[in-house]
Design an enzyme around this catalytic site. Structure first.
Site, PDB file in Angstrom:
ATOM      1  N   ASP A  20      -3.743  -1.207  -2.427  1.00  0.00           N
ATOM      2  CA  ASP A  20      -4.154   0.272  -2.476  1.00  0.00           C
ATOM      3  C   ASP A  20      -3.075   1.013  -3.002  1.00  0.00           C
ATOM      4  OD1 ASP A  20      -6.444  -0.621  -1.339  1.00  0.00           O
ATOM      5  OD2 ASP A  20      -6.235   0.057   0.711  1.00  0.00           O
TER       6      ASP A  20
ATOM      7  N   THR B 268       0.559  -4.068  -1.167  1.00  0.00           N
ATOM      8  CA  THR B 268      -0.774  -3.588  -0.687  1.00  0.00           C
ATOM      9  C   THR B 268      -1.423  -3.257  -1.974  1.00  0.00           C
ATOM     10  OG1 THR B 268      -1.940  -1.571   0.203  1.00  0.00           O
ATOM     11  CG2 THR B 268       0.187  -1.382  -0.258  1.00  0.00           C
TER      12      THR B 268
END
EC number: 2.7.1.11
Length: 450
Positions: free
Chosen positions: A214, A212
Site C-alpha cells: 500500500d 507494504t
C-alpha cells in the site's frame, strides 16, 4: 550534530538513530572492508560523511527553518563489526508484496561480497519462526535466482510476536544483526525487539526494511513492490476498459489494494488514462442524490457510453453495513487488521440495483478484483533496483553500528529513520497540483468524488 528534538541555528533538527555505542561503551572499530575490496575500490570516493543529512522538507521559503533532517545512508569509513564475527539473520513478516526475494538476495549478497560476512541465516515463517522453526542457511548460491520469483522463500505470517522469546532466540543463536522485512505493524514490533535488546545491553543491530504494497509507511517516499503493483494494476484496468468499451453502457469496476491509503488506486489511475472515477479512503463519497456517485455514473454513461471505476479496498467502508464480521479480526492468518467487506462487490450491486429500479437504461457491468495477483508477482526492473539499493543501505547501516532504524528513501535519498517516526501512523494520499494537472489532461478526466 544535534540529536532528535534538539535544534541548532536556523531550526535544524536531526532525527538521529540509535547507535550501539550509545549503550555499549568502548566498542572497538574496524576499517571498512570495502576499501580493500578491488571490486568496490570506487567506493573510496563515496564514503558517507558523518555529518551528511537529508532534509525531510525540500520546499522551503528563504526565511523558514531548515526543519527535520535524517542521517544519510551509505558506507562508513569505520565499522563496528568484525566481518568474521557477524552472524546475521533475515525474517519476512506480514503479507506478501513484490520484491521480498530481491531484498533477501541483496542482503545476503551485500553482506557476503561487500563485507565478507559468511554467516547469514533465514528465519522461516515470520516472527514465530525465531522460536518455533529451524533456520535456513543463506549464501549467494542459494539466493542467486530468487529475485525472479514472487513471494518469499523464507515464508511469512501474521502474529507470533513474543518479544522476550524472540530476543532469547537471538541471544542463544549468537545472532548480532537482525534484518526485518515488514510493514507498519511489523516495524512496530521490530522497535520492541530493539528496545529489549538495548535493555539487555546486547551488541545486536536491528534494522527494518519497509514492506507494504500500500506504500502507506510514513516519512519514506515509497515501499518495496509499489511500482510493480501499480504496473500490474494496469492490466486489470485495461481489461475493465476493454470490457466496458465493447458493450453498450458498459461499466468496468476494478478493486485495488489500499486499506487506509489509496496510493495504488491513485497512481494506477494517473498512469492508465482510462479511468473515469477513482475512489480512495482519503476522500469520502456518497451514493445517492445530487452530486452522488450514482448520478455521476449515469451522466458519464450518457456522455461516453461506457466508464471505468477504480476503488481502493478501504474506500466507502463507512457506507457498508456495520455488522460484526467487519469488526472481527482475520482468524485465518492472525492479521492485526480488521476484516473489511468487499467494497467492490457492494458497489457493483448498488450500481446494478440503481439502474434496474430506475429503468432509465440497461447496463453491462464487469467487476474485476486482482488483489492477490498484484502482490504475488515478481518485482519489475524498477523495484529490483530499488530493493537492491535499500538492502545495501541496510547492510551499510548495520555494519556502521547503527540500530533501531528503518532504511528508506526521503526525497530520493536513502536515509536511516528511527523506528518511532515510522510507527506514528499511516501515510495518506495528498492530491497535489501536479497530480490534478495530469488528471485534467486525461481524455476521461477522472473524478475523485467528495
Amino acid at each position: 550534530m544535534a540529536k532528535s528534538n534538539n535544534t541548532e541555528a536556523f531550526g535544524f533538527v536531526l532525527e538521529d538513530v540509535p547507535h550501539l555505542s550509545d549503550y555499549i561503551p568502548h566498542l572497538p572499530t574496524y576499517p571498512d572492508p570495502l576499501q580493500d575490496n578491488p571490486s568496490y575500490s570506487v567506493v573510496k570516493q563515496y564514503y558517507v560523511n558523518e555529518d551528511d543529512t537529508i532534509a525531510q522538507q525540500i520546499v522551503v521559503h528563504k526565511n523558514s527553518p531548515r526543519g527535520i533532517h535524517f542521517r544519510r545512508a551509505g558506507p562508513a569509513q569505520k565499522v563496528y563489526f568484525d566481518s568474521e564475527e557477524v552472524h546475521a539473520c533475515i525474517v519476512t513478516c506480514g503479507g506478501l508484496c513484490p520484491g521480498l526475494n530481491t531484498v533477501i538476495r541483496e542482503l545476503v549478497c551485500g553482506l557476503y561480497h561487500m563485507y565478507g560476512v559468511h554467516k547469514v541465516v533465514g528465519i522461516q515463517g515470520g516472527y514465530r519462526g525465531f522460536y518455533s522453526r529451524n533456520t535456513v542457511p543463506l549464501t549467494p548460491k542459494v539466493v542467486n535466482d530468487i529475485h525472479k520469483r514472487g513471494g518469499t522463500i523464507l515464508g511469512t505470517s501474521y502474529g507470533g510476536h513474543d518479544t522476550s522469546r524472540i530476543v532469547d532466540s537471538i541471544q542463544d543463536r549468537g545472532i548480532n544483526q537482525v534484518y526485518i522485512l515488514g510493514g507498519y505493524g511489523s516495524q512496530k514490533e521490530a522497535a520492541l525487539i530493539f528496545e529489549e535488546i538495548r535493555r539487555r545491553g546486547l551488541k545486536v543491530a536491528v534494522v527494518g526494511i519497509p514492506k507494504t504494497i500500500d506504500s502507506d509507511i510514513p516519512v519514506i517516499d515509497k515501499s518495496i513492490g509499489f511500482d510493480t503493483a501499480v504496473e500490474e494494476a494496469q492490466r486489470a484496468i485495461n481489461s475493465a476498459h476493454v470490457e466496458a468499451e465493447s458493450a453498450e453502457n458498459g461499466i468496468g469496476v476494478v478493486k485495488l489494494m489500499g486499506r487506509w491509503s489509496g496510493f495504488i488506486a491513485m497512481y494506477a489511475t494517473l498512469a492508465s488514462r482510462d479511468v473515469d472515477c477513482c475512489l480512495i479512503p482519503e476522500s469520502p463519497f456518497y451514493m445517492e442524490g445530487p452530486g452522488g456517485l450514482l448520478e455521476f455514473i449515469e451522466k458519464r454513461l450518457k456522455e461516453h457510453g461506457h466508464m471505468v471505476i477504480v476503488i481502493a479496498e478501504g474506500a466507502g467502508q463507512e457506507l457498508l453495513s456495520n455488522n460484526l464480521s467487519t469488526m472481527n479480526k482475520q482468524d485465518d492468518d492472525a492479521s492485526p487488521d480488521k476484516l473489511l467487506q468487499d467494497v467492490g462487490l457492494w458497489l457493483s450491486k448498488k450500481i446494478k440495483d440503481y439502474f434496474a429500479k430506475s429503468s432509465k437504461m440497461a447496463i453491462n457491468l464487469k467487476y474485476i478484483d486482482p488483489t492477490y495477483m498484484i502482490r504475488a508477482i515478481p518485482s519489475n526492473a524498477s523495484d529490483n533496483v530499488y530493493c537492491t539499493l535499500l538492502a545495501q543501505s541496510a547492510v551499510h547501516g548495520a555494519m556502521a553500528g547503527y540500530t533501531g532504524f528503518t532504511v528508506g528513501p526521503v526525497n530520493g535519498r536513502n536515509c536511516y529513520i528511527p523506528f518511532h517516526l515510522i510507527n506514528e501512523g499511516e501515510k495518506r494520499v495528498v492530491i497535489t497540483d501536479r497530480m490534478w494537472a495530469r488528471l485534467l489532461s486525461s481524455t476521461h478526466q477522472p473524478s475523485f468524488l467528495t
